[in-house]
Motif scaffolding. Structure first.
Motif, short mmCIF file in Angstrom:
data_model
loop_
_atom_site.label_atom_id
_atom_site.label_comp_id
_atom_site.label_asym_id
_atom_site.label_seq_id
_atom_site.Cartn_x
_atom_site.Cartn_y
_atom_site.Cartn_z
N MET A 1 -26.13 -1.39 12.00
CA MET A 1 -26.22 -1.00 10.58
C MET A 1 -24.85 -1.16 9.96
O MET A 1 -23.85 -0.67 10.46
N ASN A 2 -24.78 -1.86 8.84
CA ASN A 2 -23.52 -2.11 8.18
C ASN A 2 -22.99 -0.86 7.49
O ASN A 2 -23.75 -0.05 6.95
N THR A 3 -21.67 -0.75 7.48
CA THR A 3 -21.03 0.35 6.75
C THR A 3 -21.14 0.08 5.25
O THR A 3 -20.82 -1.01 4.80
N PRO A 4 -21.61 1.03 4.46
CA PRO A 4 -21.76 0.80 3.02
C PRO A 4 -20.41 0.55 2.36
O PRO A 4 -19.39 1.12 2.74
N SER A 5 -20.43 -0.31 1.34
CA SER A 5 -19.22 -0.62 0.61
C SER A 5 -18.87 0.52 -0.34
O SER A 5 -19.73 1.27 -0.79
N LEU A 6 -17.60 0.64 -0.63
CA LEU A 6 -17.11 1.65 -1.57
C LEU A 6 -16.20 0.96 -2.55
O LEU A 6 -15.26 0.26 -2.16
N GLU A 7 -16.44 1.12 -3.84
CA GLU A 7 -15.63 0.48 -4.87
C GLU A 7 -14.90 1.51 -5.71
O GLU A 7 -15.43 2.59 -6.00
N PHE A 8 -13.65 1.17 -6.10
CA PHE A 8 -12.86 2.03 -6.98
C PHE A 8 -11.78 1.18 -7.62
O PHE A 8 -11.59 0.01 -7.28
N LEU A 9 -11.06 1.77 -8.54
CA LEU A 9 -10.01 1.05 -9.26
C LEU A 9 -8.64 1.34 -8.67
O LEU A 9 -8.33 2.48 -8.29
N ALA A 10 -7.81 0.30 -8.59
CA ALA A 10 -6.38 0.44 -8.31
C ALA A 10 -5.66 0.11 -9.62
O ALA A 10 -5.80 -0.99 -10.14
N GLU A 11 -4.92 1.09 -10.15
CA GLU A 11 -4.30 0.95 -11.47
C GLU A 11 -2.80 1.20 -11.37
O GLU A 11 -2.37 2.25 -10.90
N SER A 12 -2.02 0.22 -11.79
CA SER A 12 -0.57 0.30 -11.72
C SER A 12 0.01 0.45 -13.12
O SER A 12 -0.37 -0.29 -14.03
N PHE A 13 0.95 1.40 -13.30
CA PHE A 13 1.57 1.68 -14.60
C PHE A 13 3.09 1.58 -14.46
O PHE A 13 3.68 2.27 -13.62
N LEU A 14 3.70 0.74 -15.28
CA LEU A 14 5.16 0.71 -15.38
C LEU A 14 5.54 1.61 -16.54
O LEU A 14 5.25 1.32 -17.71
N LEU A 15 6.22 2.73 -16.23
CA LEU A 15 6.54 3.73 -17.25
C LEU A 15 7.89 3.50 -17.90
O LEU A 15 8.09 3.85 -19.07
N GLY A 16 8.85 2.95 -17.16
CA GLY A 16 10.20 2.76 -17.69
C GLY A 16 11.10 2.16 -16.64
O GLY A 16 10.64 1.58 -15.65
N GLU A 17 12.42 2.31 -16.85
CA GLU A 17 13.38 1.70 -15.93
C GLU A 17 13.44 2.40 -14.58
O GLU A 17 13.65 1.77 -13.55
N ARG A 18 13.25 3.72 -14.58
CA ARG A 18 13.38 4.46 -13.32
C ARG A 18 12.68 5.81 -13.44
O ARG A 18 12.61 6.37 -14.53
N ILE A 19 12.17 6.33 -12.32
CA ILE A 19 11.56 7.66 -12.28
C ILE A 19 12.44 8.57 -11.43
O ILE A 19 12.72 8.25 -10.27
N ASP A 20 12.87 9.69 -12.00
CA ASP A 20 13.70 10.65 -11.28
C ASP A 20 12.78 11.67 -10.61
O ASP A 20 12.15 12.49 -11.28
N LEU A 21 12.68 11.61 -9.29
CA LEU A 21 11.75 12.48 -8.54
C LEU A 21 12.42 13.74 -8.01
O LEU A 21 11.76 14.56 -7.37
N ARG A 22 13.72 13.90 -8.29
CA ARG A 22 14.43 15.07 -7.75
C ARG A 22 13.86 16.37 -8.33
O ARG A 22 13.77 16.52 -9.55
N GLY A 23 13.48 17.27 -7.45
CA GLY A 23 12.98 18.58 -7.88
C GLY A 23 11.57 18.57 -8.41
O GLY A 23 11.06 19.62 -8.83
#
Length: 262
Positions: A1-23
């Motif tokens: 029996m085949n494994t059922p397929s699963l579909e979803f979106l991959a969405e990439s967003f460029l927000l700016g020059e850099r993201i500061d993740l500190r804190g």
């Protein structure tokens, strides 16, 4: 029996020059390089050079997370640049883009990281392609003036700005985004390396990067040529000023000698 397929979106967003993740408080961390966190039933991969890629994240949850990241984005874009693709999980299919849908064997964090890396590079390339294209259009009148008159009257400050923008774009692409380099997680995993190679070919990362490099090089070379001409003209003008001053001094000396002789 085949494994059922699963579909979803991959969405990439460029927000700016850099993201500061500190804190920044983040959900469950699944991996690093890129930093990957769980968001509900989906996940998000965050790149310090300003991109976040979502996999199967509902719109409301994605919007809330984007708002948190935008508050920490350096030099944010007026409107985020986006890249979206449909992903289908199917162990029986070949891992590739078929009919605008990306088929993956599973939804592992590592595979999502590879996809996120390609999408993030593609979305960054799209922005710099547009910026370099604008620089190219600005320099076209300069090249036309050089062809027609042999000299461009554009101010050197404006040309220096063109050179600065071109070189800064190249430094950001090479130094931060590393468009031409494959991600470290593919080095010891042949399956992931093949997946990355196929996706890089599909999105034409190397070809687009090569075209961008040539445009950057030509833009900088054109601006540098005009700057050299401006400096040359300035030097000639300065030399003429010196010659005129010498002639005036000679005439004054002769006049003084003439008065004394009289």
């Amino acid at each position: 029996m085949n494994t059922p397929s699963l579909e979803f979106l991959a969405e990439s967003f460029l927000l700016g020059e850099r993201i500061d993740l500190r804190g920044l408080e983040l959900p469950e961390r699944l991996a690093t390089d890129p930093l990957t966190v769980r968001l509900g039933d989906g996940l998000a991969a965050i790149f310090r050079y300003g991109v976040v890629t979502f996999f199967d994240v509902p719109p409301e949850e994605r919007r809330n997370f984007l708002e948190r990241l935008q508050a920490r984005t350096i030099q944010p874009l007026a409107e985020p640049e986006t890249e979206t693709i449909t992903v289908r999980i199917d162990p029986e299919a070949r891992e590739a883009i078929l009919d605008s849908t990306l088929c993956l064997h599973d939804r592992s964090t590592e595979r999502c990281q590879v996809v996120a890396g390609v999408l993030s590079k593609s979305v960054v390339l799209a922005v710099y392609e547009r910026r370099v294209g604008e620089n190219f259009q600005n320099l076209e009148p300069v090249a036309r003036d050089l062809q027609q008159t042999g000299f461009s009257g554009r101010r050197s400050r404006e040309l220096l700005r063109h050179i600065g923008r071109s070189l800064l774009s190249e430094l950001r692409i090479v130094g931060r985004v590393e468009v031409a380099d494959k991600p470290e997680l593919t080095w010891d995993n042949p399956d992931l390396e093949r997946l990355y190679a196929r996706l890089a070919d599909e999105f034409e990362l190397r070809e687009r990067y090569a075209v961008l490099e040539r445009k950057l090089e030509l833009t900088a070379r054109t601006a540098q040529t005009v700057l050299d001409l401006l400096r040359h003209r300035h030097n000639i003008r300065l030399e003429w000023y010196i010659v005129i001053l010498i002639v005036v001094e000679i005439l004054l000396t002769l006049y003084d000698l003439f008065l004394r002789g009289a």
